[in-house]
Design a protein around this motif. Structure first.
Motif, mmCIF file in Angstrom:
data_model
loop_
_atom_site.group_PDB
_atom_site.id
_atom_site.type_symbol
_atom_site.label_atom_id
_atom_site.label_comp_id
_atom_site.label_asym_id
_atom_site.label_seq_id
_atom_site.Cartn_x
_atom_site.Cartn_y
_atom_site.Cartn_z
ATOM 1 N N ARG A 1 37.476 37.058 37.751
ATOM 2 C CA ARG A 1 38.258 38.120 38.947
ATOM 3 C C ARG A 1 38.737 37.133 40.474
ATOM 4 O O ARG A 1 37.905 36.594 40.668
ATOM 5 C CB ARG A 1 37.530 39.181 39.128
ATOM 6 N N ASP B 1 52.263 41.580 34.237
ATOM 7 C CA ASP B 1 51.155 42.304 34.884
ATOM 8 C C ASP B 1 49.652 41.163 35.013
ATOM 9 O O ASP B 1 48.521 42.457 35.144
ATOM 10 C CB ASP B 1 50.894 43.774 34.351
ATOM 11 N N VAL C 1 51.021 46.685 46.180
ATOM 12 C CA VAL C 1 50.501 47.462 45.442
ATOM 13 C C VAL C 1 50.615 49.047 46.671
ATOM 14 O O VAL C 1 50.703 49.800 45.999
ATOM 15 C CB VAL C 1 49.153 47.567 44.897
ATOM 16 N N ILE C 2 50.336 48.176 47.716
ATOM 17 C CA ILE C 2 50.055 49.717 48.981
ATOM 18 C C ILE C 2 51.461 49.661 49.552
ATOM 19 O O ILE C 2 51.872 50.847 50.195
ATOM 20 C CB ILE C 2 49.166 49.300 49.990
ATOM 21 N N LYS D 1 43.420 45.874 40.372
ATOM 22 C CA LYS D 1 44.459 46.074 40.888
ATOM 23 C C LYS D 1 44.905 47.795 41.501
ATOM 24 O O LYS D 1 44.409 47.993 42.755
ATOM 25 C CB LYS D 1 45.375 46.236 40.128
ATOM 26 N N ASP D 2 43.288 48.356 40.812
ATOM 27 C CA ASP D 2 42.749 49.658 41.072
ATOM 28 C C ASP D 2 41.720 49.329 41.977
ATOM 29 O O ASP D 2 41.651 50.341 42.808
ATOM 30 C CB ASP D 2 42.343 50.621 39.842
ATOM 31 N N LYS D 3 41.051 48.105 42.645
ATOM 32 C CA LYS D 3 40.764 47.872 43.825
ATOM 33 C C LYS D 3 41.092 48.124 45.020
ATOM 34 O O LYS D 3 40.649 47.937 46.649
ATOM 35 C CB LYS D 3 39.156 46.814 43.148
ATOM 36 N N ILE E 1 41.858 49.059 48.472
ATOM 37 C CA ILE E 1 42.329 50.217 49.509
ATOM 38 C C ILE E 1 43.449 49.999 50.248
ATOM 39 O O ILE E 1 44.506 51.367 50.276
ATOM 40 C CB ILE E 1 41.362 50.486 50.196
ATOM 41 N N TYR F 1 39.152 46.044 49.744
ATOM 42 C CA TYR F 1 39.017 45.451 48.543
ATOM 43 C C TYR F 1 37.760 47.363 48.809
ATOM 44 O O TYR F 1 36.620 46.896 49.557
ATOM 45 C CB TYR F 1 38.534 44.590 47.718
ATOM 46 N N ASP F 2 38.173 47.579 47.046
ATOM 47 C CA ASP F 2 36.655 48.613 46.933
ATOM 48 C C ASP F 2 36.003 47.489 46.130
ATOM 49 O O ASP F 2 35.876 47.731 44.946
ATOM 50 C CB ASP F 2 37.543 50.030 45.975
#
Length: 255
Positions: free
Chosen positions: A142, A185, A193-194, A229-231, A233, A253-254
């Motif tokens: 990653r 993607d 993203v935010i 992407k979903d990490k 914050i 990031y989470d």
């Protein structure tokens, strides 16, 4: 995990403007710097090796030019300088820290604004780097690739987009390259993203009153693997103080 990226436009200049004092207040896990403009033997003073961080520099062979750095709270498993492209690596533009399956990279992509020769160098690098990104996007790691990419992707990413379509940094070929990067993607622009708002810039020319009038470009990115992407914050561009002609880009990031 908080990651900060900044083109310092000279690390010694940024230090004089208070960057390291501010940095120590941010509780960042990794700080990615670009355009350090110094050799490591010129950075013997304590601020350039901040307490509680493991510090890594990849200098350009040419003195006072380019250069990237990483400051990491956790000792990386491995640090890689360069991408194996000799002319690019001689300019000190890439350093990667690996933490388990996560890589955090400080990248300083070439500018072509000084003339045709450097624009050709930039296009040559983009061709090479596209292949590397394709390969990296398919492995089991990653990635968070932070830095000055020297390209504004879309019209929303610079103030005077109509007047800059023939200028390096917003050429059709450069924007098409970014389109291709994000097309499937495989890679994600963490900031967007935010935040999808306009007038969000990270660089301002020193000419005129570009900073005062917010006539800027968004050319600094944290580009991440799709799996992250979903990490994402939160994200912000810090403009309360000026350490450079660029502003720090902060992403949490989470992880």
């Amino acid at each position: 995990m908080r990651i900060i990226s900044l083109n310092a436009n000279g690390i010694r200049s940024a230090e004089r403007k208070g960057f390291f004092t501010w940095m120590q207040q941010q509780n960042a896990d990794v700080i990615c710097l670009q355009e350090t403009k110094a050799q490591i033997n010129q950075l013997s003073a304590e601020p350039f090796f901040p307490q509680n961080y493991h510090c890594f520099y990849h200098d350009a062979e040419k003195k006072g030019y380019s250069g990237v750095a990483l400051y990491c709270k956790t000792q990386p498993d491995k640090v890689i300088s360069g991408i194996g492209k000799a002319d690019f690596d001689a300019e000190g533009r890439f350093i990667e820290a690996q933490f388990g399956k996560l890589s955090v990279i400080s990248l300083y992509l070439p500018s072509g604004s000084s003339g045709e020769e450097r624009q050709a160098f930039k296009f040559n690098f983009l061709d090479y780097f596209a292949i590397l990104l394709q390969q990296r996007g398919q492995d089991d790691r990653r990635y968070i690739i932070c830095g000055d990419w020297n390209i504004a992707h879309k019209a929303i990413d610079l103030k005077n987009w109509r007047g800059n379509q023939k200028n390096s940094g917003f050429l059709p070929e450069e924007r098409a390259w970014m389109d291709s990067l994000f097309a499937e993607d495989q890679w994600i622009d963490a900031f967007r993203v935010i935040n999808q708002e306009g007038d969000q810039y990270t660089w301002w020319s020193n000419r005129g009153q570009a900073w005062a009038k917010n006539v800027g470009w968004r050319i600094d990115y944290q580009i991440v693997s799709a799996a992250l992407k979903d990490k994402i914050i939160s994200t912000s561009i810090y403009k309360d103080q000026r350490f450079s002609d660029h502003a720090p880009l902060i992403v949490d990031y989470d992880l």
